[in-house]
Design an enzyme around this catalytic site. Structure first.
Site, PDB file in Angstrom:
ATOM      1  N   ASP A 109      67.417  25.592   3.201  1.00  0.00           N
ATOM      2  CA  ASP A 109      66.820  26.768   3.854  1.00  0.00           C
ATOM      3  C   ASP A 109      65.297  26.767   3.914  1.00  0.00           C
ATOM      4  O   ASP A 109      64.702  27.268   4.860  1.00  0.00           O
ATOM      5  CB  ASP A 109      67.290  28.054   3.141  1.00  0.00           C
ATOM      6  N   HIS A 110      64.631  26.160   2.937  1.00  0.00           N
ATOM      7  CA  HIS A 110      63.176  26.316   2.856  1.00  0.00           C
ATOM      8  C   HIS A 110      62.392  25.409   3.798  1.00  0.00           C
ATOM      9  O   HIS A 110      61.214  25.630   4.020  1.00  0.00           O
ATOM     10  CB  HIS A 110      62.698  26.042   1.421  1.00  0.00           C
ATOM     11  N   ASP A 174      65.338  29.492  -8.046  1.00  0.00           N
ATOM     12  CA  ASP A 174      64.470  30.222  -7.139  1.00  0.00           C
ATOM     13  C   ASP A 174      64.253  31.601  -7.746  1.00  0.00           C
ATOM     14  O   ASP A 174      65.193  32.203  -8.267  1.00  0.00           O
ATOM     15  CB  ASP A 174      65.150  30.339  -5.771  1.00  0.00           C
ATOM     16  N   ARG A 469      57.367  38.987  -0.732  1.00  0.00           N
ATOM     17  CA  ARG A 469      56.195  38.460  -1.430  1.00  0.00           C
ATOM     18  C   ARG A 469      55.066  38.312  -0.423  1.00  0.00           C
ATOM     19  O   ARG A 469      55.310  37.992   0.729  1.00  0.00           O
ATOM     20  CB  ARG A 469      56.585  37.098  -2.019  1.00  0.00           C
ATOM     21  N   SER A 664      56.865  32.175  -7.961  1.00  0.00           N
ATOM     22  CA  SER A 664      58.052  31.370  -7.730  1.00  0.00           C
ATOM     23  C   SER A 664      58.558  30.661  -8.979  1.00  0.00           C
ATOM     24  O   SER A 664      57.904  30.600 -10.013  1.00  0.00           O
ATOM     25  CB  SER A 664      57.751  30.376  -6.604  1.00  0.00           C
ATOM     26  N   ARG A 666      59.201  27.485  -8.894  1.00  0.00           N
ATOM     27  CA  ARG A 666      59.010  26.040  -8.678  1.00  0.00           C
ATOM     28  C   ARG A 666      58.443  25.347  -9.913  1.00  0.00           C
ATOM     29  O   ARG A 666      57.382  25.665 -10.410  1.00  0.00           O
ATOM     30  CB  ARG A 666      58.159  25.785  -7.436  1.00  0.00           C
TER      31      ARG A 666
HETATM   32  C1  MIC Z   1      59.385  31.612  -2.971  1.00  0.00           C
HETATM   33  O1  MIC Z   1      59.899  32.609  -2.476  1.00  0.00           O
HETATM   34  O2  MIC Z   1      58.232  31.626  -3.432  1.00  0.00           O
HETATM   35  C2  MIC Z   1      60.198  30.346  -3.050  1.00  0.00           C
HETATM   36  C3  MIC Z   1      59.614  29.357  -2.152  1.00  0.00           C
HETATM   37  O3  MIC Z   1      61.510  30.646  -2.624  1.00  0.00           O
HETATM   38  C4  MIC Z   1      60.201  29.843  -4.494  1.00  0.00           C
HETATM   39  C5  MIC Z   1      60.937  28.594  -4.724  1.00  0.00           C
HETATM   40  C6  MIC Z   1      60.197  27.318  -4.579  1.00  0.00           C
HETATM   41  O4  MIC Z   1      58.989  27.254  -4.666  1.00  0.00           O
HETATM   42  O5  MIC Z   1      60.877  26.306  -4.428  1.00  0.00           O
HETATM   43  C7  MIC Z   1      60.754  30.852  -5.499  1.00  0.00           C
HETATM   44  O6  MIC Z   1      60.759  32.028  -5.215  1.00  0.00           O
HETATM   45  O7  MIC Z   1      61.115  30.459  -6.599  1.00  0.00           O
HETATM   46 FE1  SF4 Z   2      63.145  31.947   1.212  1.00  0.00          FE
HETATM   47 FE2  SF4 Z   2      61.927  32.631  -1.061  1.00  0.00          FE
HETATM   48 FE3  SF4 Z   2      61.257  33.741   1.271  1.00  0.00          FE
HETATM   49 FE4  SF4 Z   2      63.546  34.322   0.220  1.00  0.00          FE
HETATM   50  S1  SF4 Z   2      61.554  34.775  -0.650  1.00  0.00           S
HETATM   51  S2  SF4 Z   2      63.188  33.847   2.369  1.00  0.00           S
HETATM   52  S3  SF4 Z   2      64.133  32.388  -0.720  1.00  0.00           S
HETATM   53  S4  SF4 Z   2      61.008  31.609   0.681  1.00  0.00           S
END
Ligand code: MIC
Ligand code: SF4
Length: 777
Positions: A109-110, A174, A469, A664, A666
């Site tokens: 998805d990302h 995540d 976010r 996140s 990550r």
């Molecule tokens: C986000 O919303 O910041 C992400 C991208 O989904 C991250 C995950 C990632 O960095 O792989 C998260 O929320 O953990």
């Molecule tokens: Fe994707 Fe994270 Fe954004 Fe949700 S908050 S849509 S999981 S990048």
């Protein structure tokens, strides 16, 4: 024990997960006696590996578990998204197991960029990321994990629709994984190394969270959405207020909410740092299970709650709600009838402004009055209810001849929701309004957004999203784009005005024929009248048994994927001769430490992604972004200096302020500094997931015992640790000081605090958690 065994033989009518849950719960009751339990505790403690040991050791007979006990938990499953799954799977592969110990799924998805619309974006995304998707798919086939191909949907929506069941405990790689907890379970966001622990069957460790109760009374008014509960709460709690806690919602207001609304609220618990959030199982939860074609799950949940094996005592029954009289560590009351729509931002999700005051704040702060784009949907807000409420606004505006004045984008959370909206005509309404439906993927929420409105990088502009976010640069890579968060209804209505000062609850728009137009309050359906469609078959799940004969190939010349080299173990002494690479000031999120957007493509290649390390951090001494100074005074970017020092064998530490690593899950934000030679990160405070990620990768997170000591340490200073090796050898007990030397100045000794547990001390000594796990547990 005999009690557990007796129950075991009489639980034939429960599915295996509930049988396990019930037996564990019986043990919890035996150990804790008549103690009243919150809902969160019931489910969490019923997933302990060893109930007695966890609940009784160090906790004065189970009376004060929260905030004290180290829980060793056995989750029921693990969910991973493509960006983080790469590193998680690379680590899992180093453990040489044939299959994971518990079920797991991978969601693509990302990595898909939102640009012109679903079809062309999806095929472009598949083409550019083919190597990574192939890697993920072959790993899924090899290890027997569920594989959701690109276009299937965003992890949290897919998990909610398919895997989230009351009473489960899941880990997700995540931070927004707790969205699933809207379905009355415990789902926690973690880094990849944590996921690997659960996948190999090791117990997963968590300091027993406190439970912050939120009592909901009343009923939402017109224009107010469940999202506003968490937008308002974020304003009160701030981005740190939920740290170390599970937020548990209770009270009569809960029964007025849809399941998807509860899920939105839980999803955004991540924005206040909560470990997870939870709602009781309600009639709406059951309705959602039925409409997502999981009627058996409703029957199972009922069977568990009324299970005759429990006997006649009320306490022995497992109920999906808190015990009468359960105590919370803190209670916040929200009367839904008094709640207003909120708009949060820019740049931080806890800057909450009620809609009625937003116009004044925009003017006061001189924020842009023009709204450039409205973006709705995403993992946070793309439910049937959200979308049909938006549809009601679009239809009304269309019949008055109005079109959105700002660009208008819609991201469905999954193929299932998209196909259902198509079937029920909602997508046609979106198209009629000139809305661009993007693919079922993260896209603009995570910097994967190609804007076509000519807004140049560096130009200040405002966008409104229904996402969760809003850190700087997160959506389009432009640090001057102000992202304001609101419910999809508010985003949509304001997109029609094209203005940030428009209040759809009272202001009027001019129609093409000069008349005044006022929106009526949005209205929609909680769920579809007939069950959800499953959508295009090729976007469905690939579910298979493990096949060890499958090779997971990585080309040695790949720029996207690289096998992991193990990190060296901790030296058999304290650390000496470290240098401060950079002293950071202000907000330092995981986006700051390891940026997303275009960098997402290197998530499986540690050396390549490390070239972004801290590249938007602000240097505390010079105020510059991404600048660090070598010992000879020469100026470099932070990642360049890190690489230079790595080459030179100069190990280092970072110094920073509060809530370091916010955002996140990550683990790259921990792996990259580690790879470049970081041994210690010294801050005023940490965000939970990131602090754990550091320890898992062998970096020691320390906080100032006295925050004011932040001023006593500077970039370039030479640092040695005092007591660190001993503390690690003693399984996390003992104090650690830092001895700081600066040319021409007296040495200072800085006292620090740490939260290293016994297991984590073992990880750090081994060099990383993986070094231990790969040896077998
Ligand atoms: C986000 O919303 O910041 C992400 C991208 O989904 C991250 C995950 C990632 O960095 O792989 C998260 O929320 O953990
Ligand atoms: Fe994707 Fe994270 Fe954004 Fe949700 S908050 S849509 S999981 S990048």
């Amino acid at each position: 024990s005999a009690t557990a065994a007796r129950h075991f033989s009489s639980v034939g009518s429960l599915p295996p997960t509930y049988e396990r849950l019930f037996n564990k719960y019986t043990e919890v009751r035996r150990v804790l006696g008549a103690q009243r339990l919150t809902l969160a505790e019931k489910i969490l403690y019923s997933h302990l590996d060893n109930v007695e040991e966890s609940l009784l050791s160090n906790t004065d007979n189970g009376r004060s578990i929260r905030g004290k006990a180290n829980l060793r938990l056995k989750p029921d499953r693990v969910n991973m998204q493509d960006a983080s799954a790469q590193m998680a799977l690379l680590q899992f592969m180093s453990c040489n197991l044939e299959r994971p110990a518990i079920p797991a799924s991978i969601h693509c998805d990302h990595l898909i960029v939102g640009s012109k619309g679903a079809d062309s974006d999806l095929s472009a995304g598949i083409e550019t990321n083919k190597e990574v998707f192939d890697f993920l798919e072959s790993a899924a086939r090899k290890f027997g994990m569920d594989f959701w191909p690109p276009g299937a949907g965003i992890i949290h929506q897919t998990v909610l629709e398919n895997y989230a069941l009351p009473g489960l405990m899941m880990l997700g790689t995540d931070s927004h994984s707790p969205g699933a907890s809207g379905m009355c379970n415990i789902t926690i966001g973690v880094g990849g190394a944590d996921a690997v622990e659960a996948l190999v069957g090791a117990p997963w460790e968590l300091k027993a969270p406190k439970v912050l109760g939120v009592e909901l009374t009343g009923k939402l008014n017109d224009w107010v959405a469940p999202k506003d509960i968490i937008l308002r709460l974020a304003g009160e709690l701030t981005v740190r207020g939920g740290t170390g806690s599970i937020i548990e919602y209770f009270g009569p207001g809960v029964d007025t909410l849809s399941l998807t609304g509860m899920s939105t609220v839980c999803n955004m618990g991540a924005e206040v740092g909560a470990t997870t959030s939870i709602f009781p199982y309600t009639a709406a939860s059951a309705r959602y299970l039925h409409s997502t074609r999981r009627s058996q799950a409703v029957a199972n949940a009922e069977a568990l709650q009324s299970f005759p094996g429990a006997g006649t005592s009320e306490d022995a029954k497992f109920r999906f709600r808190a015990d009468e009289g359960a105590e919370y560590d803190q209670v916040i009351k929200i009367n839904l009838s008094e709640l207003e729509p909120h708009i949060n931002g820019p740049f931080t999700p806890d800057l909450a402004t009620p809609l009625s005051k937003f116009k004044d704040v925009v003017k006061d702060q001189k924020w842009p009055e023009k709204l450039s784009a409205g973006l709705i949907g995403s993992c946070t807000n793309s439910s049937y209810e959200d979308m049909t409420r938006v549809e009601s606004l679009l239809k009304e505006a269309a019949s008055a001849g109005l079109k959105p004045a700002a660009d208008f984008y819609i991201t469905p959370g999954s193929e299932q929701i998209r196909a259902t909206l198509e079937r029920d005509g909602t997508l046609e309404t979106f198209a009629g309004a000139g809305g661009i439906v993007l693919s079922n993927a993260c896209g603009p929420c995570i910097g994967q957004w190609k804007r076509h409105d000519g807004v140049e990088k560096g130009t200040s502009n405002a966008i409104l999203t229904s996402y969760n976010r809003n850190f700087r640069g997160r959506n389009d890579g432009n640090p001057e784009t102000m992202n304001f968060l609101a419910s999809p209804e508010i985003v949509t209505a304001m997109a029609f005005a094209g203005s940030t000062t428009f209040n759809p609850m009272k202001d009027a728009l001019k129609t093409p024929d000069g008349k005044e137009f006022r929106f009526s309050a949005p209205h929609g359906l909680e769920g579809p009248e007939t069950p959800f469609e499953s959508g295009v078959a090729s976007l469905g799940v690939l579910s298979q048994e493990a096949d060890p004969s499958i090779e997971v190939a990585i080309s040695p010349s790949s720029e996207r994927l690289a096998f992991l080299e193990p990190f060296a173990p901790f030296p058999q002494s304290d650390l000496t001769g470290l240098r401060v690479l950079v002293k950071v000031t202000g907000k330092c999120t995981t986006d700051t430490i390891s940026a997303a957007g275009p960098w997402l493509k290197y998530k499986g290649h540690l050396p390549n992604i490390s070239t972004n390390t801290l590249n938007t951090a602000v240097n505390a001494e010079t105020g510059e972004v991404n600048a660090a100074y070598d010992l000879d005074g020469s100026r470099h970017t932070i990642p360049d200096l890190g690489a230079l020092w790595k080459e030179r064998g100069q190990e280092w530490l970072v110094v920073a302020e509060h809530n370091y690593g916010e955002g996140s899950a990550r683990e790259h934000a921990a792996l990259q500094p580690r790879y470049l030679g970081a041994r210690v990160v010294l801050t005023k405070s940490f965000a939970r997931i990131h602090e754990t990620n550091l320890k898992k990768q062998g970096v020691v997170p320390l906080t100032f015992a006295d925050e004011a000591d932040y001023d006593k340490i500077s970039a370039g200073d030479e640092v040695s640790t005092v007591g660190l090796y001993e503390m690690l050898q003693n399984g996390g007990t003992g104090e650690v000081f830092l001895r700081v030397k600066r040319a021409g100045a007296d040495e200072v000794l800085i006292p620090t605090k740490h939260a290293v547990t016994k297991d984590q001390a073992g990880f750090i000594l081994a060099g990383s958690a993986l070094n231990l796990l790969s040896k077998g547990i």
